[in-house]
Design an enzyme around this catalytic site. Structure first.
Site, PDB file in Angstrom:
ATOM      1  N   GLY A   1     -46.453 -49.189 -26.090  1.00 43.76           N
ATOM      2  CA  GLY A   1     -45.087 -49.413 -26.639  1.00 43.76           C
ATOM      3  C   GLY A   1     -44.078 -48.487 -26.392  1.00 43.76           C
ATOM      4  O   GLY A   1     -43.045 -48.656 -25.995  1.00 43.76           O
TER       5      GLY A   1
ATOM      6  N   ALA B   1     -48.018 -48.380 -30.526  1.00 42.93           N
ATOM      7  CA  ALA B   1     -47.652 -48.879 -31.973  1.00 42.93           C
ATOM      8  C   ALA B   1     -48.449 -48.023 -32.761  1.00 42.93           C
ATOM      9  O   ALA B   1     -49.409 -47.120 -32.830  1.00 42.93           O
ATOM     10  CB  ALA B   1     -48.420 -50.204 -31.831  1.00 42.93           C
TER      11      ALA B   1
ATOM     12  N   GLU C   1     -53.375 -51.183 -23.532  1.00 37.43           N
ATOM     13  CA  GLU C   1     -53.409 -52.141 -24.696  1.00 37.43           C
ATOM     14  C   GLU C   1     -54.791 -52.698 -24.147  1.00 37.43           C
ATOM     15  O   GLU C   1     -55.294 -53.261 -25.139  1.00 37.43           O
ATOM     16  CB  GLU C   1     -52.381 -53.275 -24.730  1.00 37.43           C
TER      17      GLU C   1
ATOM     18  N   GLU D   1     -43.397 -48.915 -22.863  1.00 40.55           N
ATOM     19  CA  GLU D   1     -42.648 -50.066 -22.717  1.00 40.55           C
ATOM     20  C   GLU D   1     -41.109 -49.702 -23.047  1.00 40.55           C
ATOM     21  O   GLU D   1     -39.993 -50.202 -22.424  1.00 40.55           O
ATOM     22  CB  GLU D   1     -43.176 -51.047 -23.602  1.00 40.55           C
TER      23      GLU D   1
END
Length: 332
Positions: free
Chosen positions: A179, A134, A202, A182
């Site tokens: 992310g 992010a 995270e 991901e």
């Protein structure tokens, strides 16, 4: 004749019916047949063919103020059918921003509507980085009320990426963190350079993976290993990722920093000549079957197989075998 991934949007209710209502093989077969019977024809929409990055690359520019955060290339010639989606935010280490999410949604929608696409490569155009997760600088400027909706939209994007009906390959030539990993986990296949760095980090920020990481990582590697990596916010290199099963292949990085991309392109070229409807049905059968018991999975496979029987491609495959020549599949 192509199965739309719109079918997947409603698959949860169907699978619940599989689990709760199905009693015996015949019932399961009827449910699976309903699951696979809807057929969709898409227009063959192809991106504008402005020539950038080489003679076989059509690049789409989504908006004049985007600064090319994302470049989408529809390859042509012998590589027609391969789409290269390149993240290009060098100053932000390819971090996931509002604009990048918007552009990726547009790219995914275009790909989903194009029945000429055979495979997708997700890569980075920034050396040494796949995606750093992010965009925390942008996140810090958001009001608390904005964070939840943004994370939800990013999660929806990654889900849509995972729901693409064609094979998707993540070419990880650098750091894929949070992310970024991901996104790679939502792809069917991951290829990493040996110098790549991957991790769901995270918990270092006192949060958890919020775009599917807690669900996809345990499905790719074991549950206990996924817990270890997430709990410890551990980062592994490409070789270790391959050993764990997180990456399909680990390749030695080259001087250009694109070894994983080149290996992904080789793999896409292996996929390209195969029957496109068969590939889509195989992906659907695998993705849906892995979530249910074996008996139900076999029924899903049977229903998906039924979709390829009436195709012209199947007849072309038989004719080519008989005539000892290479088949020319058209996705019909």
């Amino acid at each position: 004749m192509v199965l739309s991934m719109a079918v997947l949007v409603g698959h949860r209710a169907l699978l619940q019916a599989f689990r709760v209502k199905a009693t015996g093989h015949d019932s399961v077969c009827r449910l699976a047949a309903a699951f696979c019977s809807r057929q969709y024809a898409f227009p063959g929409k192809v991106s504008p063919s402005s020539r950038l990055n080489g003679p076989r690359a059509g690049t789409r520019h989504y908006s004049s103020d985007s600064k090319e955060d994302l470049r989408v290339r529809y390859l042509d010639g012998e590589d027609a059918g391969i789409v290269v989606v390149g993240i290009n935010r060098p100053k932000a280490k390819n971090a996931i921003s509002k604009n990048l999410v918007k552009m990726m949604f547009e790219a995914v929608e275009d790909i989903k509507k194009n029945n000429k696409v055979r495979s997708v490569i997700l890569c980075s155009l920034v050396p040494g980085i796949f995606c750093a997760g992010a965009d925390l600088k942008e996140r810090a400027k958001m009001h608390q009320s904005e964070v939840g909706p943004f994370v939800s939209k990013a999660r929806a994007l990654i889900t849509e990426l995972g729901n693409l009906p064609v094979p998707t390959i993540a070419a990880i030539d650098g750091a894929a963190l949070g992310g970024g990993l991901e996104m790679a986990l939502a792809c069917d296949i991951r290829i990493a350079s040996n110098t790549a760095k991957m991790g769901l980090v995270e918990t270092k920020l006192a949060i958890i993976p919020g775009a599917g990481g807690t669900q996809r990582l345990p499905r790719v590697i074991s549950v206990s290993l996924a817990k270890e990596l997430i709990f410890a916010a551990r980062v592994v290199d490409g070789a270790e990722a391959c050993r764990l099963g997180l990456a399909n292949h680990s390749v030695e990085q080259n001087n250009s920093g694109d070894a994983a991309y080149l290996r992904a392109l080789e793999l896409a070229r292996e996929i390209n000549p195969q029957g496109p409807i068969a590939i889509r049905m195989a992906k659907l059968a695998i993705n849906q079957g892995i979530e249910v018991d074996l008996s139900t999975g076999l029924a899903i496979e049977e229903a998906c197989y039924a979709q390829v029987i009436p195709t012209k491609d199947r007849l072309e495959g038989l004719a080519a075998f008989k005539e000892k020549r290479r088949p020319q599949f058209k996705g019909e």
